[in-house]
Scaffold this motif. Structure first.
Motif, PDB file in Angstrom:
ATOM      1  N   GLN A 147      38.453  59.093  10.431  1.00 19.89           N
ATOM      2  CA  GLN A 147      39.801  58.990   9.871  1.00 19.89           C
ATOM      3  C   GLN A 147      39.881  59.624   8.488  1.00 19.89           C
ATOM      4  O   GLN A 147      40.925  60.154   8.102  1.00 19.89           O
ATOM      5  CB  GLN A 147      40.222  57.519   9.831  1.00 19.89           C
ATOM      6  N   GLU A 194      44.528  60.157  17.380  1.00 21.80           N
ATOM      7  CA  GLU A 194      43.511  59.111  17.430  1.00 21.80           C
ATOM      8  C   GLU A 194      42.421  59.432  18.444  1.00 21.80           C
ATOM      9  O   GLU A 194      41.234  59.180  18.193  1.00 21.80           O
ATOM     10  CB  GLU A 194      44.166  57.770  17.770  1.00 21.80           C
ATOM     11  N   GLN A 227      39.924  61.725  16.940  1.00 20.07           N
ATOM     12  CA  GLN A 227      39.065  61.023  15.999  1.00 20.07           C
ATOM     13  C   GLN A 227      37.967  60.250  16.733  1.00 20.07           C
ATOM     14  O   GLN A 227      36.799  60.278  16.328  1.00 20.07           O
ATOM     15  CB  GLN A 227      39.897  60.068  15.140  1.00 20.07           C
ATOM     16  N   TYR A 228      38.334  59.616  17.841  1.00 22.45           N
ATOM     17  CA  TYR A 228      37.348  58.864  18.619  1.00 22.45           C
ATOM     18  C   TYR A 228      36.334  59.812  19.255  1.00 22.45           C
ATOM     19  O   TYR A 228      35.134  59.501  19.324  1.00 22.45           O
ATOM     20  CB  TYR A 228      38.036  58.020  19.691  1.00 22.45           C
TER      21      TYR A 228
END
Length: 222
Positions: A51, A59, A62-63
């Motif tokens: 992040q 998201e 990012q994961y």
């Protein structure tokens, strides 16, 4: 790249003989978490790092990035990695990245009498890259410059297939008096940033220093 710096440290302890290692990293490096108590803690810290690194990314990206980082940890453990950091910057309009690892390994018993020469000979025997004996401010060491093939596993690659790529690296091996070797490595997959990153890494090596438990400087031996 910024001139603001951050001091890092680790300790090598063999049979109660400790050598404390210190070096300075330039500002702009993100550090991967190395001191975590559980896999859940590691996942949380990697997601938080993702992040910070890519605050505007979706998201799921990012994961995915955090999962890619997590896939390196078995290699970190096997290689004795104590510090891992990376930097992302632009070089003449090209987005470039580099990682720096600091690890500790044991010196083979037969190399204890002349550790620097033995380390250089062992690296030359691999027949990969350029091996040179160098003299750092902290003492004698061995540099190894080359390239190697790496692979992004299919599960983490956008194509769904293994994706090979080449990385360029510089390693510096500094044998310590207690029978261990501290290895600093800079790796980049972006050749456009090689000169910038290699100059940065040379600056890091100049800050490398060693101390005993009382804070007295420890000089490396040939």
């Amino acid at each position: 790249m910024s001139t603001v710096t951050s001091e890092k440290a680790l300790a090598s302890v063999i049979e109660d003989e400790a050598v404390h290692v210190r070096w300075i990293m330039p500002e702009g490096f993100y550090e991967l978490p190395m001191d975590v108590e559980s896999i859940d803690d590691l996942a949380d810290e990697l997601i938080a790092l993702a992040q910070r690194v890519m605050p505007d990314a979706p998201e799921d990206m990012q994961y995915q990035w955090a999962a890619l980082c997590a896939g390196n940890y078995d290699t970190f453990v096997e290689g004795g990695v104590q510090y891992a950091g990376f930097v992302i910057t632009e070089v003449e309009g090209t987005r470039c990245a580099a990682t720096v690892h600091v690890s500790l390994t044991e010196l083979p018993e037969e190399a204890h009498s002349r550790p620097t020469l033995a380390t250089a000979a062992a690296l030359r025997a691999l027949g990969q890259g350029e091996v040179t004996e160098i003299d750092l401010p902290c003492g004698p060491a061995v540099s190894w410059i080359g390239a190697r093939r790496a692979v992004v596993e299919a599960a983490l690659a956008p194509s769904g297939q293994d994706e090979p790529f080449w990385t360029s690296f510089i390693q510096a091996h500094a044998p310590l008096p207690n029978g261990t070797v501290v290895v600093l490595e800079m790796v980049t997959p972006t050749q456009e940033g090689w000169e910038v990153f290699s100059a940065m890494f040379a600056g890091v090596l100049k800050t490398l220093c060693f101390f005993d438990d009382e804070g007295n400087p420890v000089r490396l031996r040939q």
